[in-house]
Design a protein around this motif. Structure first.
Motif, PDB file in Angstrom:
ATOM      1  N   PRO A 248       8.584 -21.492   7.303  1.00  0.00           N
ATOM      2  CA  PRO A 248       9.244 -20.418   8.038  1.00  0.00           C
ATOM      3  C   PRO A 248       8.292 -19.244   8.281  1.00  0.00           C
ATOM      4  N   LYS A 249       8.327 -18.695   9.502  1.00  0.00           N
ATOM      5  CA  LYS A 249       7.379 -17.636   9.880  1.00  0.00           C
ATOM      6  C   LYS A 249       7.427 -16.449   8.927  1.00  0.00           C
ATOM      7  N   PHE A 250       8.623 -16.115   8.475  1.00  0.00           N
ATOM      8  CA  PHE A 250       8.748 -14.984   7.562  1.00  0.00           C
ATOM      9  C   PHE A 250       7.984 -15.252   6.269  1.00  0.00           C
ATOM     10  N   MET A 251       8.099 -16.487   5.750  1.00  0.00           N
ATOM     11  CA  MET A 251       7.390 -16.845   4.526  1.00  0.00           C
ATOM     12  C   MET A 251       5.881 -16.744   4.742  1.00  0.00           C
ATOM     13  N   THR A 252       5.427 -17.210   5.905  1.00  0.00           N
ATOM     14  CA  THR A 252       3.995 -17.151   6.222  1.00  0.00           C
ATOM     15  C   THR A 252       3.511 -15.706   6.219  1.00  0.00           C
ATOM     16  N   GLU A 253       4.312 -14.819   6.787  1.00  0.00           N
ATOM     17  CA  GLU A 253       3.964 -13.397   6.821  1.00  0.00           C
ATOM     18  C   GLU A 253       3.817 -12.837   5.409  1.00  0.00           C
ATOM     19  N   VAL A 254       4.756 -13.183   4.532  1.00  0.00           N
ATOM     20  CA  VAL A 254       4.713 -12.687   3.155  1.00  0.00           C
ATOM     21  C   VAL A 254       3.482 -13.228   2.428  1.00  0.00           C
ATOM     22  N   ILE A 255       3.202 -14.535   2.588  1.00  0.00           N
ATOM     23  CA  ILE A 255       2.047 -15.153   1.932  1.00  0.00           C
ATOM     24  C   ILE A 255       0.746 -14.511   2.413  1.00  0.00           C
ATOM     25  N   ASN A 256       0.653 -14.224   3.706  1.00  0.00           N
ATOM     26  CA  ASN A 256      -0.546 -13.577   4.251  1.00  0.00           C
ATOM     27  C   ASN A 256      -0.727 -12.179   3.674  1.00  0.00           C
ATOM     28  N   LEU A 257       0.369 -11.442   3.533  1.00  0.00           N
ATOM     29  CA  LEU A 257       0.300 -10.109   2.930  1.00  0.00           C
ATOM     30  C   LEU A 257      -0.177 -10.191   1.475  1.00  0.00           C
ATOM     31  N   LEU A 258       0.348 -11.203   0.758  1.00  0.00           N
ATOM     32  CA  LEU A 258      -0.026 -11.363  -0.651  1.00  0.00           C
ATOM     33  C   LEU A 258      -1.486 -11.790  -0.801  1.00  0.00           C
ATOM     34  N   SER A 259      -2.037 -12.414   0.238  1.00  0.00           N
ATOM     35  CA  SER A 259      -3.438 -12.858   0.197  1.00  0.00           C
ATOM     36  C   SER A 259      -4.407 -11.731   0.526  1.00  0.00           C
ATOM     37  N   ASP A 260      -3.873 -10.634   1.046  1.00  0.00           N
ATOM     38  CA  ASP A 260      -4.692  -9.490   1.454  1.00  0.00           C
ATOM     39  C   ASP A 260      -4.689  -8.437   0.344  1.00  0.00           C
ATOM     40  N   THR A 261      -5.842  -8.236  -0.273  1.00  0.00           N
ATOM     41  CA  THR A 261      -5.927  -7.307  -1.410  1.00  0.00           C
ATOM     42  C   THR A 261      -5.676  -5.857  -1.010  1.00  0.00           C
ATOM     43  N   THR A 262      -5.710  -5.567   0.302  1.00  0.00           N
ATOM     44  CA  THR A 262      -5.477  -4.184   0.731  1.00  0.00           C
ATOM     45  C   THR A 262      -3.990  -3.898   0.967  1.00  0.00           C
ATOM     46  N   THR A 263      -3.148  -4.912   0.859  1.00  0.00           N
ATOM     47  CA  THR A 263      -1.704  -4.719   1.078  1.00  0.00           C
ATOM     48  C   THR A 263      -1.131  -3.793   0.006  1.00  0.00           C
ATOM     49  N   SER A 264      -0.350  -2.819   0.422  1.00  0.00           N
ATOM     50  CA  SER A 264       0.269  -1.911  -0.549  1.00  0.00           C
ATOM     51  C   SER A 264       1.568  -2.509  -1.071  1.00  0.00           C
ATOM     52  N   VAL A 265       1.943  -2.095  -2.266  1.00  0.00           N
ATOM     53  CA  VAL A 265       3.196  -2.560  -2.876  1.00  0.00           C
ATOM     54  C   VAL A 265       4.378  -2.165  -2.002  1.00  0.00           C
ATOM     55  N   SER A 266       4.327  -0.952  -1.455  1.00  0.00           N
ATOM     56  CA  SER A 266       5.460  -0.464  -0.650  1.00  0.00           C
ATOM     57  C   SER A 266       5.615  -1.286   0.631  1.00  0.00           C
ATOM     58  N   LYS A 267       4.502  -1.675   1.256  1.00  0.00           N
ATOM     59  CA  LYS A 267       4.575  -2.486   2.479  1.00  0.00           C
ATOM     60  C   LYS A 267       5.146  -3.864   2.161  1.00  0.00           C
ATOM     61  N   LEU A 268       4.649  -4.456   1.083  1.00  0.00           N
ATOM     62  CA  LEU A 268       5.126  -5.779   0.677  1.00  0.00           C
ATOM     63  C   LEU A 268       6.612  -5.731   0.338  1.00  0.00           C
ATOM     64  N   ASN A 269       7.000  -4.704  -0.374  1.00  0.00           N
ATOM     65  CA  ASN A 269       8.405  -4.510  -0.734  1.00  0.00           C
ATOM     66  C   ASN A 269       9.276  -4.415   0.518  1.00  0.00           C
ATOM     67  N   LYS A 270       8.798  -3.667   1.496  1.00  0.00           N
ATOM     68  CA  LYS A 270       9.551  -3.473   2.744  1.00  0.00           C
ATOM     69  C   LYS A 270       9.745  -4.784   3.492  1.00  0.00           C
ATOM     70  N   VAL A 271       8.690  -5.605   3.547  1.00  0.00           N
ATOM     71  CA  VAL A 271       8.761  -6.879   4.276  1.00  0.00           C
ATOM     72  C   VAL A 271       9.674  -7.865   3.549  1.00  0.00           C
ATOM     73  N   ILE A 272       9.462  -8.031   2.245  1.00  0.00           N
ATOM     74  CA  ILE A 272      10.277  -8.997   1.486  1.00  0.00           C
ATOM     75  C   ILE A 272      11.749  -8.606   1.513  1.00  0.00           C
ATOM     76  N   SER A 273      12.012  -7.319   1.472  1.00  0.00           N
ATOM     77  CA  SER A 273      13.396  -6.841   1.421  1.00  0.00           C
ATOM     78  C   SER A 273      14.192  -7.136   2.688  1.00  0.00           C
ATOM     79  N   LYS A 274      13.494  -7.556   3.750  1.00  0.00           N
ATOM     80  CA  LYS A 274      14.202  -7.932   4.985  1.00  0.00           C
ATOM     81  C   LYS A 274      15.017  -9.210   4.796  1.00  0.00           C
ATOM     82  N   ASP A 275      14.610 -10.033   3.832  1.00  0.00           N
ATOM     83  CA  ASP A 275      15.262 -11.332   3.618  1.00  0.00           C
ATOM     84  C   ASP A 275      15.958 -11.318   2.260  1.00  0.00           C
ATOM     85  N   GLN A 276      17.255 -11.073   2.270  1.00  0.00           N
ATOM     86  CA  GLN A 276      17.993 -10.930   1.024  1.00  0.00           C
ATOM     87  C   GLN A 276      18.001 -12.226   0.206  1.00  0.00           C
ATOM     88  N   SER A 277      17.958 -13.365   0.911  1.00  0.00           N
ATOM     89  CA  SER A 277      17.931 -14.648   0.208  1.00  0.00           C
ATOM     90  C   SER A 277      16.650 -14.779  -0.620  1.00  0.00           C
TER      91      SER A 277
END
Length: 291
Positions: A27-56
């Motif tokens: 799923p594209k959303f999962m790919t987006e999250v995995i790419n963010l997690l692979s990027d060491t410059t990703t902030s916790v707040s950005k990651l939190n914001k993206v993951i929180s879009k999918d309540q499941s």
């Protein structure tokens, strides 16, 4: 002994596998999250914001983080807290694993109950990680992924070789061992199918080896301890009848795993198993979302 019919079956199966070496679309959303997690410059707040879009996904991550096998001292009630406690690498393993659930999800039928299969896979994964942590085995994160994917070949056979899967089910039900049934139908076992694809997807060598040898850890060439850890977790689902799986009903504990896990006697082995029974029972209650 050379068996032309067996070799022909094996080659035919491998030919089909060569044509499905790419994972089904994640799923594209999962790919987006995995790419963010692979990027060491990703902030916790950005990651939190993206993951929180999918309540499941939020629910599943929090359920895993709070699982008895993870044994965290504090209840994890937010994704932001989960990120801080688990770290990017751990969270990436979890999200990748959940992506595999989505990618390989197939319709249940009388030959394979998907919910039971994924519960078994997940339970083996978290138990493998806990055992690896408890025994001080390196790369417990790989134990989680390897435990989760140990029966990947079964799901692949059910999805891409369904008529052969039906044949395997029938032969197994009639008294053949799983290995005998799989070789008769495909010329390959589910462990070999999983290994074949794991190599194609460039999984770490230790993981590929563990998938191939999860029933025979002593044969593992790279990290036999990892294979033994996954085997022990797999065996315990059957021993405790907790997240157990139809094709594992006759599974016996591989004795070579005792020495690999540095367990000195049968008495110590029984104590080792007993120490995990309550965790298995508690964990099963937390994974009802896997369907």
């Amino acid at each position: 002994m050379h068996n032309p019919e067996f070799e022909q079956k094996r080659e035919k199966t491998e030919l089909v596998l060569m044509n499905i070496y790419n994972l089904p679309p994640i799923p594209k959303f999962m790919t987006e999250v995995i790419n963010l997690l692979s990027d060491t410059t990703t902030s916790v707040s950005k990651l939190n914001k993206v993951i929180s879009k999918d309540q499941s996904l939020v629910t599943k991550i929090l359920t895993i983080a709070n699982s008895p096998f993870y044994g965290l001292q504090r209840k994890v009630s937010t994704i932001e807290f989960a990120i801080l406690l688990l770290g990017f690498d751990e969270l990436k393993s979890i999200v990748s694993t959940l992506s595999m659930i989505e990618s390989f999800k197939n319709k249940s039928d009388k030959f394979l109950n998907q919910k039971e299969f994924w519960q078994h896979s997940f339970l083996t994964g978290v138990a493998s990680k806990r055992i690896a942590d408890d025994l001080g085995i390196a790369n417990s994160q790989e134990a989680f992924v390897g435990g989760f994917l140990h029966d990947l070949g079964i799901s692949v056979i059910h999805r891409y070789f369904h008529s052969k899967f039906v044949q395997i089910h029938q032969l197994f039900s009639e008294g053949a061992t799983l290995k005998e049934a799989e070789n008769e139908a495909l010329g390959l076992t589910h462990a070999e199918v999983g290994f074949f694809l794991a190599e194609k997807w460039n999984f770490p060598v230790d993981l590929c080896d563990a998938v191939l040898n999860h029933h025979t850890p002593g044969h593992a060439k790279n990290n036999a301890e990892l294979a033994a850890t996954i085997h022990a977790a797999d065996y315990m689902t059957t021993r405790f009848k907790c997240g157990d799986f139809f094709f594992d009903k006759d599974l016996e504990f591989d004795q070579e795993s005792m020495s690999l896990l540095k367990i000195e006697s049968e008495e110590k082995l029984d104590e080792f198993f007993a120490g995990y029974e309550n965790l298995f029972q508690s964990q099963l209650e937390t994974i009802r979302f896997l369907n």
